[in-house]
Motif scaffolding. Structure first.
Motif, short mmCIF file in Angstrom:
data_model
loop_
_atom_site.label_atom_id
_atom_site.label_comp_id
_atom_site.label_asym_id
_atom_site.label_seq_id
_atom_site.Cartn_x
_atom_site.Cartn_y
_atom_site.Cartn_z
N GLY A 360 0.81 -1.21 0.00
CA GLY A 360 0.00 0.00 0.00
C GLY A 360 0.84 1.26 0.00
N SER A 361 1.70 1.42 1.01
CA SER A 361 2.47 2.66 1.11
C SER A 361 3.85 2.56 0.47
CB SER A 361 2.62 3.06 2.59
OG SER A 361 3.29 2.05 3.31
N GLY A 362 4.27 1.36 0.10
CA GLY A 362 5.58 1.20 -0.53
C GLY A 362 6.70 1.48 0.46
N GLU A 363 7.70 2.24 0.03
CA GLU A 363 8.83 2.61 0.89
C GLU A 363 9.17 4.07 0.63
OE1 GLU A 363 12.16 3.35 -0.68
OE2 GLU A 363 10.76 3.50 -2.36
N SER A 364 10.10 4.60 1.41
CA SER A 364 10.58 5.95 1.15
C SER A 364 12.06 6.02 1.50
CB SER A 364 9.79 6.99 1.96
OG SER A 364 9.99 6.79 3.34
N LYS A 365 12.75 6.97 0.87
CA LYS A 365 14.19 7.14 1.11
C LYS A 365 14.57 8.58 0.78
CE LYS A 365 14.74 4.69 -3.29
NZ LYS A 365 13.44 3.99 -3.26
N VAL A 366 15.54 9.10 1.53
CA VAL A 366 15.96 10.49 1.38
C VAL A 366 17.47 10.57 1.48
CG1 VAL A 366 15.74 12.84 2.29
CG2 VAL A 366 13.81 11.26 2.47
N LEU A 367 18.07 11.46 0.68
CA LEU A 367 19.50 11.74 0.73
C LEU A 367 19.73 13.04 1.51
CD1 LEU A 367 22.46 11.34 -0.27
CD2 LEU A 367 21.82 12.71 -2.28
#
Length: 496
Positions: A360-367
């Motif tokens: 549903g929400s998948g994943e997230s990533k930030v640099l």
């Protein structure tokens, strides 16, 4: 008469040939793996060193040209002759690459030599780094300098054992026997030795033979430690077979890091509560991901650790003399399980944080990037955010050029790779020649390092925690033209 002479000559020739065959056959039978009946008597280490043993082994076993000693322990008679012994050797090819381990154990009472080699499958599964200070022939040369018989006469131990372990460190100030200017050792009473007349350890790695009472070199107090001159002093630093160059240990909720294979250690002032919560968060026992800490190559440089369930940075800009805690302003509502931190200079660094994938929400990533040594960080987006491609690694060769690795849920054997040339402002997917990898590597997960030297990028990919296979690719363009270079096994985090 002439016929009889020819007959007898023929008989003699046949007997000579048979004798030669028998002698040759006897000589080439060699040792079997297991027990071998043999008598070794009057073998004096002061006179022969390891030379006689090496000759015996090579006559009966096929061994590589290059041998190093991992461990050696031998019972001695009062005249310094060796009786029972146990010897573990490591074999290397001419390129100094590890091949095989070999064990020779001798029982003097039963006159049996037990040999274990290739058929016994004692080949070490972890990488073994060649160390010329442990060469069999060199150590044999050095042990001849120890006056074993004369020293034993000054002692009153219940038994006498001479022992060697590679990559040994004693506590600073512990009494030792050091060589004089001619390379010789003194003979002292035990009280004189304990008083430090023979010398004291400086606390660094050394080549040490220990004469003790059989209670174990690391346990008993009845021992004399002989420090011999290294063949290569530059190799005398830490333990390259047990530690990565930049590594850590966790013991009793205390954490230390090293930048020199365990030769020296720096305390990390993380509280017991914070360390406990960090270990609980990762759920890997007393291990943490190697990407979650950074140690500068330079003495006096930056050390950084991402810790806690809600990640913070513990940061030192002066090699651990002073520390500060960097709070991170994160909007992510899910646990930050993917954490990478690194620096390309003492002022410029990078950090990537990401979550696991969920339906549903998948994943997230930030640099995040810093230009003030890690005190403040500016965020930037990473490619395929919100997808199923979770963060596995990121490495910068300088603050502009980087390669990012993401999990490929459609292909579990290799990652998705992106490259940037502008500090992460834009990213391009790159392709590697996966088909050129050797069959020994079944999968890769992450980028381990990215180095730019002499106009060429060197990219190393690994398999994550607990696996030591590494694959190297190279190119003169970070975005294309990548070629396979080599495959090797590397030392990974093993201890604490």
């Amino acid at each position: 008469m002439q016929k009889k002479s020819k007959y007898f000559v023929g008989i003699i020739v046949i007997l000579i040939i048979s004798l030669i065959f028998i002698v040759y056959k006897k000589k080439t039978v060699g040792f079997v793996e297991g027990d071998n009946k043999i008598k070794i008597t009057n073998y004096n280490l002061k006179e022969q060193g390891f030379n006689g043993l090496e000759e015996l082994f090579r006559e009966n076993v096929e061994l590589p040209n290059i041998l190093t000693v991992d461990t050696f322990s031998g019972n001695l008679s009062t005249d310094g002759s060796i009786e029972d012994f146990d010897l573990l050797l490591q074999g290397f090819n001419d390129e100094k690459q590890y091949i095989q381990s070999y064990r020779f154990s001798y029982n003097a009472k039963k006159k049996i030599l037990n040999y274990a080699g290739p058929k016994s499958n004692i080949k070490n599964t972890i990488p073994i780094i060649y160390n010329e200070n442990s060469e069999f022939s060199y150590l044999g040369q050095e042990i001849k300098k120890i006056p074993l018989q004369e020293q034993i006469q000054q002692l009153d131990f219940p038994r006498y054992v001479i022992e060697y372990y590679s990559n040994t460190k004693l506590s600073k100030g512990e009494p030792v026997m050091k060589q004089n200017g001619l390379g010789n050792f003194s003979v002292l009473t035990f009280d004189e030795y304990r008083s430090g007349i023979g010398g004291n350890s400086d606390g660094h790695t050394a080549i040490i033979f220990t004469l003790h009472d059989g209670g174990g070199a690391n346990v008993t107090e009845n021992k004399i430690c002989y420090i011999v001159t290294p063949k290569n002093i530059e190799e005398l630093s830490g333990n390259k077979n047990s530690f990565m160059k930049k590594d850590y240990i966790i013991n009793g909720y205390k954490m230390k890091v090293t930048r020199d294979y365990g030769e020296t250690w720096i305390d990390i002032p993380i509280s017991e509560e914070d360390l406990e919560s960090t270990l609980y968060f990762y759920k890997m026992g007393i291990e943490i991901p190697s990407e979650s800490y950074y140690i500068s190559d330079n003495v006096g440089g930056t050390i950084a650790l991402i810790y806690g369930e809600d990640p913070k940075i513990l940061l030192s800009k002066d090699d651990g003399l002073n520390w500060e805690t960097i709070e991170l302003e994160l909007e992510e509502f899910k646990s930050i399980t993917r954490r990478v931190i690194g620096f390309t200079s003492e002022m410029e660094g990078y950090m990537a944080l990401g979550t696991d994938w969920s339906m549903g929400s998948g994943e997230s990533k930030v640099l995040y990037l810093t230009n003030d040594g890690g005190s403040t960080w500016d965020s930037n987006n990473l490619p395929l955010s919100g997808s199923s491609n979770t963060l596995t690694g990121i490495q910068f060769s300088d603050i502009n050029n980087a390669i990012l690795s993401l999990e490929d849920r459609s292909d579990v054997n290799k990652p998705v790779l992106f490259a940037t040339k502008n500090r992460g402002e834009s990213w391009d997917e790159i392709q590697l020649p996966w088909n050129e990898m050797p069959s020994e590597v079944q999968y890769l997960t992450q980028v381990d390092s990215l180095v730019y030297e002499d106009g060429t990028y060197k990219l190393t990919l690994g398999q994550g925690i607990g696996q030591n296979n590494k694959v190297v690719f190279y190119s003169d363009n970070i975005l294309s033209g990548w070629k396979f270079k080599e495959y090797y096994k590397d030392v990974i985090h093993y201890i604490g």
